[in-house]
Design an enzyme around this catalytic site. Structure first.
Site, PDB file in Angstrom:
ATOM      1  N   LYS A 270     -73.887 -50.167  73.556  1.00  0.00           N
ATOM      2  CA  LYS A 270     -74.370 -51.389  74.209  1.00  0.00           C
ATOM      3  C   LYS A 270     -73.266 -52.397  74.533  1.00  0.00           C
ATOM      4  CE  LYS A 270     -79.158 -51.292  72.646  1.00  0.00           C
ATOM      5  NZ  LYS A 270     -80.283 -52.059  72.073  1.00  0.00           N
TER       6      LYS A 270
ATOM      7  N   ASP B 285     -83.651 -56.235  76.250  1.00  0.00           N
ATOM      8  CA  ASP B 285     -84.029 -56.298  74.839  1.00  0.00           C
ATOM      9  C   ASP B 285     -84.615 -57.646  74.448  1.00  0.00           C
ATOM     10  OD1 ASP B 285     -83.481 -53.726  73.970  1.00  0.00           O
ATOM     11  OD2 ASP B 285     -81.409 -54.168  73.409  1.00  0.00           O
TER      12      ASP B 285
END
Length: 285
Positions: A68, A105
């Site tokens: 990420k 997210d």
């Protein structure tokens, strides 16, 4: 013409539920598309992106551990959300092959909390465990909703640096993860109007990972306990919290929520969210 597709990348990747989620929605909408998982190691990340940017049928990918943050330097641009969070969980391919990183997210995490957060509270606090890529999105999201944060990590210095970067306003606190392992007799404020949240944003408690050492005496009365782990779905933390009478939110809530945002970006259609109960059954059998 070949079929358009998207995928999820990570190392490991076999445990990912993303293909089941996206292909369920693809089937419901009758789209001519596909979503799959692709195992990409840290060493192979640059080559993977170089190949995919040349593929006009590739709509992009979701990004999971451990990529990420590492993926950011390999992209052409970051949108403001990913730039602020400092982590990418979704990559989108432009028609010219340019790659843009974003992050779904934060909004996915907040989705099951929206009703509660829409209310007025005189005090909001969250105890967040973990300092990885998912935790970055969660810290940014909760700070944006006006919560005072206690961020716990194996390295409190790293936790404080993360707070300084993502939540510079407010009186937030960084502590060692072991702080929550032992019982406490702290007298919590239990007045109506408080909103307290406990979040496991780490992989601890996940199948194949060490257990999460957390004593429930650190959970204020009336708290919501939220664990982003999806395997197992009912983690030891959630099981203990539920049995103690706390409201709980499992990892599928965030996973489905963030996937819905990415799905619309990949395939240009909103997923059918009225069928979430059926989707959950599929994901848990």
């Amino acid at each position: 013409m070949s079929q358009p597709y998207a995928e999820v990348i990570g190392d490991p990747i076999k445990q990912s539920k993303s293909p089941a989620i996206h292909n369920y929605w693809i089937g419901k909408l009758g789209l001519d598309a596909n979503y799959r998982a692709c195992h990409v190691t840290p060493e192979g990340l640059a080559d993977y992106l170089a190949e995919r940017r040349k593929d006009a049928n590739w709509r992009g990918c979701n990004v999971t551990m451990p990529h990420k943050q590492a993926v950011m330097s390999l992209l052409d641009r970051l949108d403001p959300v990913a730039e602020r969070i400092g982590a990418v969980n979704t990559i989108l391919r432009g028609e010219d092959g340019t790659l843009t990183g974003t992050n779904t997210d934060a909004d996915g995490f907040l989705e099951p909390l929206r009703q509660e957060l829409a209310r007025d509270h005189y005090f909001r606090m969250a105890r967040v465990l973990g300092t990885g890529g998912a935790a970055r999105a969660i810290v940014a999201a909760l700070a944006g909703e006006g919560l005072t944060l206690v961020l716990a990590g194996r390295n409190p210095v790293k936790a404080q640096a993360l707070l300084d970067e993502l939540a510079p306003e407010g009186e937030h606190h960084a502590v060692d993860l072991t702080h929550f392992a032992d019982p406490t007799d702290f007298a919590f404020d239990d007045r109506a109007g408080c909103f307290d949240l406990v979040v496991n944003a780490s992989p601890l408690g996940m199948a194949g990972q060490p257990p999460l050492a957390f004593d429930l005496s650190h959970v204020p009365p009336g708290s919501v306990v939220y664990d982003i782990v999806t395997q197992p779905l009912e983690t030891p933390l959630l099981k203990a919290a539920r049995e103690a009478g706390f409201a709980t939110v499992d990892g599928l809530s965030m996973l489905i929520g963030q996937a819905a945002i990415a799905f619309a970006k990949f395939f240009g259609a909103a997923p059918p969210r009225d069928d979430d109960a059926e989707l959950r059954k599929i994901l848990t059998t």
